[in-house]
Motif scaffolding. Sequence first.
Motif, PDB file in Angstrom:
ATOM      1  N   GLU A  87       0.827  -1.198   0.000  1.00 20.68           N
ATOM      2  CA  GLU A  87       0.000   0.000   0.000  1.00 20.68           C
ATOM      3  C   GLU A  87       0.868   1.257   0.000  1.00 20.68           C
ATOM      4  OE1 GLU A  87      -3.125   0.680  -0.244  1.00 20.68           O
ATOM      5  OE2 GLU A  87      -3.927  -1.361  -0.327  1.00 20.68           O
ATOM      6  N   SER A  88       1.985   1.159   0.708  1.00 22.63           N
ATOM      7  CA  SER A  88       2.878   2.333   0.738  1.00 22.63           C
ATOM      8  C   SER A  88       3.455   2.611  -0.640  1.00 22.63           C
ATOM      9  CB  SER A  88       4.002   2.113   1.753  1.00 22.63           C
ATOM     10  OG  SER A  88       4.895   1.101   1.309  1.00 22.63           O
ATOM     11  N   ILE A  90       1.957   1.901  -3.507  1.00 26.58           N
ATOM     12  CA  ILE A  90       0.861   2.452  -4.320  1.00 26.58           C
ATOM     13  C   ILE A  90       0.579   3.898  -3.934  1.00 26.58           C
ATOM     14  CG2 ILE A  90      -1.582   2.201  -4.864  1.00 26.58           C
ATOM     15  CD1 ILE A  90      -1.218  -0.837  -4.473  1.00 26.58           C
ATOM     16  N   GLN A  91       0.594   4.156  -2.640  1.00 28.45           N
ATOM     17  CA  GLN A  91       0.351   5.530  -2.184  1.00 28.45           C
ATOM     18  C   GLN A  91       1.460   6.477  -2.638  1.00 28.45           C
ATOM     19  OE1 GLN A  91      -0.143   5.267   2.043  1.00 28.45           O
ATOM     20  NE2 GLN A  91      -2.129   4.197   1.902  1.00 28.45           N
ATOM     21  N   ALA A  92       2.692   5.931  -2.688  1.00 27.05           N
ATOM     22  CA  ALA A  92       3.787   6.763  -3.195  1.00 27.05           C
ATOM     23  C   ALA A  92       3.526   7.140  -4.655  1.00 27.05           C
ATOM     24  CB  ALA A  92       5.111   6.016  -3.059  1.00 27.05           C
ATOM     25  N   ASP A  94       0.604   7.439  -5.945  1.00 27.57           N
ATOM     26  CA  ASP A  94      -0.513   8.396  -5.961  1.00 27.57           C
ATOM     27  C   ASP A  94      -0.032   9.835  -5.796  1.00 27.57           C
ATOM     28  OD1 ASP A  94      -2.406   6.451  -6.354  1.00 27.57           O
ATOM     29  OD2 ASP A  94      -2.858   6.195  -4.209  1.00 27.57           O
ATOM     30  N   THR A  95       1.105  10.031  -5.121  1.00 22.23           N
ATOM     31  CA  THR A  95       1.606  11.402  -4.930  1.00 22.23           C
ATOM     32  C   THR A  95       1.971  12.032  -6.255  1.00 22.23           C
ATOM     33  OG1 THR A  95       3.884  10.618  -4.593  1.00 22.23           O
ATOM     34  CG2 THR A  95       2.493  10.839  -2.637  1.00 22.23           C
ATOM     35  N   GLY A  98      -1.540  11.665  -8.704  1.00 23.38           N
ATOM     36  CA  GLY A  98      -2.632  12.536  -8.282  1.00 23.38           C
ATOM     37  C   GLY A  98      -2.274  14.009  -8.264  1.00 23.38           C
ATOM     38  N   ARG A 186      -8.213  -0.914 -10.493  1.00 18.94           N
ATOM     39  CA  ARG A 186      -7.549   0.182  -9.796  1.00 18.94           C
ATOM     40  C   ARG A 186      -6.052   0.192 -10.066  1.00 18.94           C
ATOM     41  NH1 ARG A 186      -5.177   0.470  -4.637  1.00 18.94           N
ATOM     42  NH2 ARG A 186      -5.274   2.548  -3.683  1.00 18.94           N
ATOM     43  N   THR A 205      -0.347   2.822 -11.419  1.00 18.02           N
ATOM     44  CA  THR A 205      -1.276   3.752 -10.774  1.00 18.02           C
ATOM     45  C   THR A 205      -1.986   4.580 -11.842  1.00 18.02           C
ATOM     46  OG1 THR A 205       0.274   3.929  -8.920  1.00 18.02           O
ATOM     47  CG2 THR A 205      -1.501   5.555  -9.029  1.00 18.02           C
TER      48      THR A 205
END
Length: 543
Positions: A87-88, A90-92, A94-95, A98, A186, A205
């Motif tokens: 998740e980290s 994927i979230q990275a 997203d920065t 996004g 996703r 992503t």
Amino acid sequence: MAKRTKNPARDALNTSMADAAASYRGNVPLRSILFWGLIVVSVVFVVGVLASRLLIAQRENQLIEETAARVAVQAEGRARTLEAWSESLIQAGDTIAGAQLVRLYVAEMQGLRDASGPNDGGLSVALRAQKPYMQELVREFAGRLNATGAHLVGRDGSVLVSHGAVPEILASQPDLMRGVMSGASRGGMLPLRTQGAHVVADVVTPVLALTNDESKAPVTALLWVTVPVGEKLADLMNAKETDRPGERTALLQAMSETQVAVVGVNMLAVIDESLPDLMTEFDSGKAMSLSLVDNELTFATLRDVPGTPLYVLQEYKANNALALMNLYKPGIYTIVTLLVAVLGVLMLAFAIYMLAQRNKTRVKMLGQTMEALVRAVEARDPHLFGHHQRVARLAVKTANKMDLPVGERAALFYAAQLSAIGRLFVPADVLAKKGALTPKERSQLKEHVQQATDILAQIDFDLPIVPLIKQMYERTDGSGHPSGLKGDQISTMGRVLGACDAFVALTSERSHRKAFSAIKAADIMMDSGQFDPMIVKELRVGR
């Protein structure tokens, strides 16, 4: 020997003695006690062994349950750790995906590609001016993740911005591209692969269009990042301080319907196993199975890592998991052995106690029997009053001086008194006759020894009383009866009892003579040559 005629008195006494013997044997049946004691100890031993095995089986099942629960908890914990790590990543992504600047740039690039005609209003010039900045942004992002590549990919598969070599796999995933672009997927982490000497993960992503409603924004591009993960995964799966010896973790990934790969630091080790079959085999973690890593016997369970293609294989070597049984089994068997030993000792103590009670009963019954018989004999021959008691005391006294064993002293004491039984069958006129006896009368008198032994043979004395009575009238020169034994053929006890009986008889008054003095009696016995001289000397000194 002449055939005996029927004698009602003798038959009645035989019956009485037989009843006494039966009662005497039955008061405390020692053999029965020992037999049943042995049976009880054996049963307790068998029950103890069965109980030990049951306890061991229960403890082993309990240990297996605890092991399975521990393995499941560890697998779940490591799966959650991996899920958080993925998740980290994927979230990275997203920065970047996004960021409004990136989304605007991608939208303008897509608009430029969709525009028809050469007149784009200067958009192409502006985008070319922005591209170096976007490339620097992607490069910096890849550096933070230690990624080997980061790419912005348009809806048509074209690379809009790139850092590092574009992976060939990017072009081989049209279904994935279409699924993410359409919003059906996703994105996320793709199956691991090797890249040179590294195991890498591709993380995809989606980049959404700029709209007022983010939930309905279409996908305009993809951010594709390739990150080396072998060492990181190994670090996450390494043994922790709370792990026990023999516990280990491996990561699996399905390669096809019939193959899975064990994820290593720099390689994927492919083995021919079906992932569904492994999930079924390792479902409970309670069954021992061969490890996929080194074929050792282990308890294992398999857990999927949500959001990734990975599965956590948690193993606990059976030798380590069940090591406690190596201490538990001997402990249980030792306890059972001690219990059986204690029971055996208690049974032995009980047998000894019952033996003592039995002996006490025997002594009491013998005393009562002897007292009654002696009274009966002495009632028929007043000259024998107290004779047998005096013989018994003198025989024990002489045996003490000669240091004879306790058992032999007891045998002398009882034999001296029980020998009187046979005199009950001697005619009263023979016993009371004054003067010399006729040969027939002497024969009748001698038969009282056989009469006594026949009756006493019915009782198990545990002492050589009957043989001793048989030798009571044997003489060292062979002139005695009933067997004419002489010298050492007569036992020491027999010589002592015979000498004491004769000595007491000589020093007591009889119907046909007066009592001799002790010295005179000893001289008569010594001169006769019928008695052991050493015993006669003891009698003389003792008096």
